[in-house]
Design an enzyme around this catalytic site. Structure first.
Site, PDB file in Angstrom:
ATOM      1  CD  GLU A  36      -2.274   1.528   2.748  1.00  0.00           C
ATOM      2  OE1 GLU A  36      -2.807   0.582   3.348  1.00  0.00           O
ATOM      3  OE2 GLU A  36      -2.176   2.674   3.221  1.00  0.00           O
ATOM      4  CG  ASN A  68      -5.691  -8.655   9.151  1.00  0.00           C
ATOM      5  OD1 ASN A  68      -6.611  -9.144   9.795  1.00  0.00           O
ATOM      6  ND2 ASN A  68      -5.562  -8.807   7.846  1.00  0.00           N
TER       7      ASN A  68
END
Ligand code: F3S
Length: 294
Positions: free
Chosen positions: A134, A229
């Site tokens: 990202e 995550n």
């Protein structure tokens, strides 16, 4: 046995959008060339193998840059929720393939803010992990971006008081770190504009598992063991509740974990499909619940 779900868990808005888009494209069935997903759509092998069954192939950014793969005008390329770099957009446009862009709207907003700030003559300070796709994608749209990944790195950066700056962040940046940097910036500088678009999804899931782990006797964290995550959710849960187990699907459930357990908690990473969670809950009810007579 009671099964308690975390208040926030599973697919985030951006990942759900990317998967829905792929499903819609696969259903259309009127494509002629190859169907590609750029990089990994999500870190979950169930999702990846489901996409493969639907006809999608994975396209790596490296292969594209090194011209190891030749695209055809009839090919379709889906850009994942994290987005990609300007260089990759340029290659795809040059090859004239059909592009479906599933870049999350939060990532897109930061990208736009960066371009706008540079247009207005500002220098960019970006807080985030420079190795994350990202971040690589967003900063590739800038000309002169300084990336910092900690409070220490930020304070070491020498700010020129004669210049104007814009401070931007990765969507999943730790909120505590952001507030520390924000406070320091507001106290020390008048020439840094702060643009924060931290996405709440990761933070909400972490807070929810922390709470859940204290309320149940055992926690199941469902997700791929390569998903960062999911691993973070496991670490948080484990720090509160020793009986925390990371599993990818129902086949990894272990009957010995359920001995004497009356209340089990369940959470899932942002890339875990709801079907996998439901299958696990069904297995607990059908196998372990009966077996232990609880
Ligand atoms: Fe988007 Fe937040 Fe998910 S930035 S991809 S909704 S974690």
């Amino acid at each position: 046995m009671e099964i308690k779900r975390a208040e926030k868990m599973g697919f985030c808005f951006g990942v759900a959008g990317a998967i829905n888009l792929c499903n819609k494209i696969a259903e259309e069935k009127n494509f002629q060339g190859n169907l590609f997903i750029l990089g990994m759509l999500v870190h979950n092998k169930n999702v990846t193998s489901d996409m493969e069954k639907k006809g999608f192939k994975t396209l790596s950014e490296e292969d594209l840059k090194e011209e190891k793969i030749k695209l055809n005008k009839k090919d379709t390329v889906i850009i994942r929720a994290h987005g990609t770099t300007k260089e990759i957009y340029d290659i795809l446009e040059k090859e004239k393939v059909k592009i479906y862009d599933a870049t999350c709207v939060f990532v897109e907003r930061i990208r736009k803010a960066l371009i706008e700030a540079e247009k207005n003559g500002k220098k960019i300070i970006f807080i985030g992990d420079r190795y994350h796709p990202e971040v690589k994608g967003i900063v590739s749209f800038g000309n002169d971006v300084t990336i910092v990944n900690s409070f220490e790195e930020f304070t070491k950066f020498s700010v020129d008081k004669e210049k104007e700056y814009c401070l931007l962040t990765q969507t999943t940046l730790n909120k505590e770190l952001f507030f520390k940097i924000k406070e320091y910036t507001e106290k020390n500088y008048k020439n840094i504009d702060i643009f924060s678009k931290i996405c709440g999804a990761t933070y909400e899931r972490q807070k929810a598992v922390e709470k859940l782990a204290g309320e149940v006797e055992m926690v199941l964290i469902v997700g791929d063991n390569k998903s960062s995550n999911t691993k973070k959710l496991y670490e948080i849960s484990k720090s509160v509740n020793e009986k925390s187990y990371l599993i990818q699907d129902k086949t990894e459930l272990n009957s010995s974990w359920f001995n004497g357990i009356k209340k089990v908690g369940i959470t899932a990473g942002a890339s875990t499909p709801e079907e996998i969670i439901l299958e696990i809950e069904k297995e607990i009810r059908g196998t372990f619940d009966d077996k232990h007579g609880l």
